[in-house]
Design an enzyme around this catalytic site. Structure first.
Site, short mmCIF file in Angstrom:
data_model
loop_
_atom_site.label_atom_id
_atom_site.label_comp_id
_atom_site.label_asym_id
_atom_site.label_seq_id
_atom_site.Cartn_x
_atom_site.Cartn_y
_atom_site.Cartn_z
N HIS B 122 0.88 -1.18 0.00
CA HIS B 122 0.00 0.00 0.00
C HIS B 122 0.92 1.23 0.00
CE1 HIS B 122 -2.75 2.96 1.84
NE2 HIS B 122 -3.74 2.16 1.50
N ASP B 199 3.30 -4.79 8.06
CA ASP B 199 2.11 -3.96 7.98
C ASP B 199 0.89 -4.86 8.15
OD1 ASP B 199 -0.10 -2.52 7.23
OD2 ASP B 199 0.70 -1.83 5.32
N GLN B 202 -4.20 -5.02 6.84
CA GLN B 202 -5.18 -5.92 6.22
C GLN B 202 -5.04 -7.34 6.75
OE1 GLN B 202 -7.56 -5.03 4.19
NE2 GLN B 202 -6.92 -2.92 3.78
N LYS B 225 -9.99 -0.74 10.88
CA LYS B 225 -10.09 -1.89 9.98
C LYS B 225 -10.34 -3.19 10.75
CE LYS B 225 -7.11 -0.06 6.29
NZ LYS B 225 -8.04 0.53 5.32
N CYS B 363 -4.86 2.52 -3.60
CA CYS B 363 -3.64 3.07 -3.00
C CYS B 363 -2.47 2.10 -3.13
CB CYS B 363 -3.85 3.44 -1.53
SG CYS B 363 -5.03 4.76 -1.33
#
Lengths: 146, 405
Positions: B122, B199, B202, B225, B363
């Site tokens: 991202h 990261d 997600q 999220k 993104c």
């Protein structure tokens, strides 16, 4: 016809559609029918980059001092709305275009397509048309003085 | 098996109509909806228990501080961190990554050094590193992605050099859904003494996450999220790094002693929490995580997998539909295009049918452009989605085909 009269005409045309699907089908048709922009303007320089769909736009002055707008989009619904904008604005003087208020978008229920997000490039396209109009208007004014 | 209809009662927003059609919310990759328990917590905090943390001697400040620090511990347990002070609150994934890029970069990255990211990141896990590289005259290197949507791990060894200072990689691709073998990646990187930032934006909502098992040096994610409030996120860092790294923002609450000549910084975690934090967001996030645990992570993961399989099979039946990202290890995210129909047109028509999906480059422009396209349509599923909703999506896409072909 004045810009306002054309806007009223479009609102009238859309009033027969009470279903969104009919409206979209009409926009899709308009998008398909719109003559493509001259390939020399379908380049980075004339691109308004939306987050999702892209719009290319170019404006020229004809011999009578009216602005001729051509545009294109890679998304067909966006292209349909672009076709409507061109129908309303193209062929009018920069002076008329720079001060005009676009009321038809809201009235035909397509406001969500013109939110000031980067989503489809339409909001920026209108801004770009006004910039063209302002630039040509200034040019015409200074030519008059000379 | 998880009773999805019962679950949906906990998410009041799902029960509404959009343009006269029942809402089908499939944009969970962008943000997730919040369970009642989170909403009620926020409501109660603002109505009854709001006082600034760590500052006051009064009752309200004391209970807010207690709640805030308890939230930090809930998060530590959820990600299995060793110490509570390794959990830093931020504004979200982006601010967590920027914090590391600045603080870690300030101390450890110099001219000629290298940072590695993957080709499926991202923008939030690309741009902060680019900015760092520009600042320090360092170089950004990219671990490529193969056709299926998996990272080309065999290239990693060659990419790492004695100049590599850090590797930043996503746990799950927000476009392709690929679940990356982060534990294996960390192992390879650590063999060369290269620390790794994962990261989890997600990943954490789809996977059980154990930062000690992964052994990553940094792990970041956003509250919104994972069914928590917006504007709060987490930066987990191993104590040894966080102690060494300089703070990235100065202000109140991060200091021990301030004089005009010299300031002494607070210990962890406050050293990295300058100014008033989103403490109500943090407490809300902790409630969300507790809610997930109560619901059962195994059940959630199993249901999302069932949804992914069902949706993948169903969507493949649509003529001309192409799915981007076909890894064997996938979270419940499906990116696709139908023939040469533009993703924007697809999204606009689905919207009118009450179906919320994401369209565009998500993104992640470098990844999307590597496929030679400008974007995709992305349906991302949460455990409150149903198979009936997948059917609505299928029917909606058939309508798109009918209108646009």
């Amino acid at each position: 016809m004045s810009i306002q009269e054309i806007q009223d005409e479009i609102v009238e045309e859309f009033s027969v559609y009470d279903d969104w699907m009919d409206k979209y089908n009409y926009l899709i048709e308009l998008g398909k029918e719109m003559p493509p922009i001259d390939p020399m303007y379908r380049t980075e320089k004339y691109l308004i980059d939306g987050c999702t769909s892209r719009v290319w736009i170019h404006a020229d002055l004809d011999q009578e001092g009216k602005m001729i707008i051509t545009a294109d989009s890679d998304a067909i619904i966006t292209k349909g709305i672009v076709a409507l904008l061109i129908r309303v604005l193209s062929g009018h003087t920069p002076e008329e275009i720079k001060d005009t208020e676009l009321t038809f978008i809201d009235k035909i229920g397509l406001k969500e397509n013109l939110s000031p997000t980067r989503a489809n490039g339409l909001f920026s396209m209108i801004h770009q048309i006004r910039m063209y109009a302002l630039a040509y208007y200034t040019k015409q004014q200074s030519a008059k003085k000379d | 098996m998880l009773n999805v209809y019962k679950i949906r009662e906990d998410f009041p927003i799902l029960d509404q109509q959009v343009y006269g059609k029942p809402l089908v919310y499939l944009d969970n990759g962008a943000t997730t909806q919040k369970p009642l328990v989170v909403l009620e917590t926020i409501d109660k905090l603002y109505n009854r228990e709001n006082g600034n943390v760590h500052r006051g001697v009064h009752h309200l400040s004391t209970i807010t501080t207690e709640n805030y620090e308890a939230a930090r511990d809930t998060i530590r347990k959820y990600i299995h961190a060793a110490h509570t002070h390794e959990v830093i609150f931020t504004h979200g994934t982006t601010s967590s990554i920027n914090a590391v890029a600045f603080s870690f970069g300030e101390k450890y990255v110099h001219a000629g050094d290298e940072i590695i990211v993957s080709g499926m990141e991202h923008h939030a896990n690309i741009v902060p590193w680019q900015m760092l590289c520009e600042r320090k005259e360092a170089r950004l290197k990219v671990l490529p992605v193969d056709e299926t949507g998996d990272l080309m791990l065999d290239k990693l060894e060659d990419l790492i050099s004695d100049k590599t200072r850090l590797l930043a990689v996503t746990q799950v691709s927000n476009v392709l859904g690929t679940i990356n073998p982060v534990k294996e990646i960390v192992e390879i990187a650590h063999a060369h003494d290269v620390p790794v930032l994962v990261d989890g934006a997600q990943g954490i909502q789809h996977e059980k996450t154990d930062v000690r098992d992964i052994d990553c040096d940094f792990y970041v994610f956003s509250g919104h999220k994972i069914y928590g409030p917006t504007g709060v996120g987490v930066l987990y860092g191993k104590e040894k790094w966080l102690n060494e790294m300089p703070p990235y923002q100065g202000g109140g609450d991060m200091i021990k002693k301030v004089t005009f000549e010299k300031t002494l910084y607070e210990d962890l975690p406050l050293k990295f929490e300058a100014g008033t934090m989103n403490y109500i967001g943090a407490i809300g996030l902790a409630r969300a995580l507790e809610y997930l645990q109560k619901t059962g992570l195994d059940q959630i993961i199993a249901w999302e997998k069932a949804l992914l399989d069902y949706a993948t099979e169903k969507l493949k039946k649509i003529p001309g539909l192409h799915i981007y990202g076909n890894s064997k290890q996938k979270a419940s995210i499906i990116s696709f295009l139908i023939g040469d129909i533009h993703h924007y047109d697809t999204g606009m028509i689905l919207d009118k049918l009450g179906i919320a999906v994401r369209t565009g480059h998500h993104c992640a422009e470098p990844l999307v452009e590597s496929y030679g396209i400008t974007g995709t349509v992305r349906a991302s599923f949460a455990f409150y989605n149903t198979k009936e909703e997948v059917d609505v999506l299928y029917n909606g896409l058939m309508k798109v085909v009918e209108m646009l072909s």
